[in-house]
Design a protein around this motif. Structure first.
Motif, short mmCIF file in Angstrom:
data_model
loop_
_atom_site.label_atom_id
_atom_site.label_comp_id
_atom_site.label_asym_id
_atom_site.label_seq_id
_atom_site.Cartn_x
_atom_site.Cartn_y
_atom_site.Cartn_z
N ALA A 120 0.82 -1.22 0.00
CA ALA A 120 0.00 0.00 0.00
C ALA A 120 0.85 1.27 0.00
O ALA A 120 0.31 2.38 0.00
CB ALA A 120 -0.92 0.01 1.22
N GLY A 121 2.18 1.10 0.01
CA GLY A 121 3.07 2.26 -0.04
C GLY A 121 3.26 2.96 1.28
O GLY A 121 3.65 4.14 1.32
N ALA A 122 3.00 2.26 2.39
CA ALA A 122 3.16 2.87 3.71
C ALA A 122 4.64 3.19 3.98
O ALA A 122 5.54 2.52 3.46
CB ALA A 122 2.63 1.94 4.80
N ASP A 123 4.86 4.21 4.81
CA ASP A 123 6.23 4.59 5.19
C ASP A 123 6.69 3.69 6.33
O ASP A 123 6.20 3.80 7.45
CB ASP A 123 6.27 6.05 5.62
N LEU A 124 7.60 2.79 6.04
CA LEU A 124 8.16 1.90 7.05
C LEU A 124 9.65 2.24 7.17
O LEU A 124 10.50 1.68 6.48
CB LEU A 124 7.99 0.44 6.65
N SER A 125 9.93 3.21 8.03
CA SER A 125 11.32 3.66 8.17
C SER A 125 11.59 4.10 9.60
O SER A 125 10.69 4.53 10.31
CB SER A 125 11.63 4.81 7.21
N ILE A 126 12.85 3.95 9.99
CA ILE A 126 13.33 4.36 11.32
C ILE A 126 14.59 5.18 11.12
O ILE A 126 15.49 4.78 10.37
CB ILE A 126 13.65 3.14 12.20
N THR A 127 14.66 6.32 11.78
CA THR A 127 15.83 7.19 11.63
C THR A 127 17.08 6.54 12.21
O THR A 127 17.07 6.06 13.35
CB THR A 127 15.60 8.54 12.32
N VAL A 128 18.14 6.52 11.42
CA VAL A 128 19.43 5.99 11.86
C VAL A 128 20.35 7.13 12.29
O VAL A 128 20.97 7.09 13.35
CB VAL A 128 20.10 5.17 10.74
N ASP A 129 20.45 8.16 11.46
CA ASP A 129 21.30 9.32 11.74
C ASP A 129 20.56 10.58 11.34
O ASP A 129 20.53 10.94 10.16
CB ASP A 129 22.62 9.21 10.97
N PRO A 130 19.93 11.28 12.30
CA PRO A 130 19.17 12.48 11.95
C PRO A 130 20.02 13.59 11.38
O PRO A 130 19.55 14.42 10.59
CB PRO A 130 18.53 12.89 13.29
N ARG A 131 21.28 13.65 11.75
CA ARG A 131 22.16 14.70 11.23
C ARG A 131 22.41 14.53 9.74
O ARG A 131 22.53 15.51 9.01
CB ARG A 131 23.49 14.70 12.00
N GLU A 132 22.53 13.29 9.30
CA GLU A 132 22.78 13.01 7.89
C GLU A 132 21.51 12.71 7.11
O GLU A 132 21.56 12.52 5.89
CB GLU A 132 23.75 11.81 7.77
N GLY A 133 20.38 12.67 7.81
CA GLY A 133 19.12 12.38 7.14
C GLY A 133 19.04 10.97 6.59
O GLY A 133 18.57 10.73 5.47
#
Length: 229
Positions: free
Chosen positions: A138-151
């Motif tokens: 369904a195209g859901a966003d399945l993501s977890i931030t690893v490094d917020p500084r580098e995006g």
């Protein structure tokens, strides 16, 4: 490198003599060699019978000996980084000598992290994996931030060609697949066999300090699917 110092070493004998002459319960030498041997510091910590602490420095001769020992330690192997030395003399115990360098600090940090690491080892199972695949379809966003500084985020996605992937996603919109699955069923089999423990250790199996940082887990999938599993 503790073999550089023993109870019979001049510095240790000097410390024990000072301990007795001053009537102390404890005398500790704390020394460090920093910046590739260019800076040397030392401190004496005196503990009186009533527990009071006072501080001082080594006289010239013992200080020169300690500095030479530390330089020998530093030269014994490349990449040791800053060096610390602690010699503890108690009134009723044998002297304790401890060397510390960057290599040993890293090893100690890894061992502490390994001892403190506790992850659920239960497999997610096919039912949970199917629900995750439905979200990907369904195209859901399945993501977890690893490094917020580098995006940088860790993500699961379905590509336009029908393949499934897990890897890294960048704030610029690019993705780097670490693993691809040719079919939906292949992805479901893979995810169903995973656990919090396997995903936590997958990227850095030999560095416990990195386990579980920015990795998927059962709680994440439960939130996304809206069902406990």
């Amino acid at each position: 490198m503790s073999s550089l110092l023993t109870e019979d070493s001049d510095v240790v004998r000097w410390l024990r003599a000072e301990l007795q002459a001053r009537g102390l319960t404890r005398l500790e030498l704390s020394a460090s060699l920093k910046h590739q041997g260019t800076l040397h510091d030392d401190t004496l910590i005196f503990t009186a019978p009533d527990g009071a602490l006072t501080f001082g420095s080594l006289p010239e001769a013992p200080r020169a000996q300690v500095q030479e020992l530390m330089r020998r330690y530093h030269a014994s192997a490349p990449g040791l980084g800053d060096i610390a030395l602690s010699i503890v003399c108690d009134a009723h115990a044998a002297p304790r000598v401890q060397w510390m360098d960057e290599v040993r600090r890293q090893q100690d940090a890894k061992e502490r992290a390994r001892a403190e690491a506790h992850f659920d080892s239960r497999h997610y199972g096919r039912a949970l994996a199917q629900r995750v695949a439905e979200l990907m379809d369904a195209g859901a966003d399945l993501s977890i931030t690893v490094d917020p500084r580098e995006g940088v985020s860790r993500a699961l996605w379905r590509s336009g060609d029908g393949t499934y992937a897990q890897g890294l996603r960048y704030i610029q919109g690019d993705s780097q697949a670490k693993q691809t699955f040719a079919s939906r069923d292949e992805f479901i089999r893979w995810l169903g066999e995973q656990s919090d423990e396997s995903l936590a250790k997958a990227e850095s199996p030999d560095d416990p300090r990195m386990w579980g940082l920015g990795t998927f887990n059962r709680a994440f999938f439960a939130r996304k699917t809206g069902r406990r599993s």
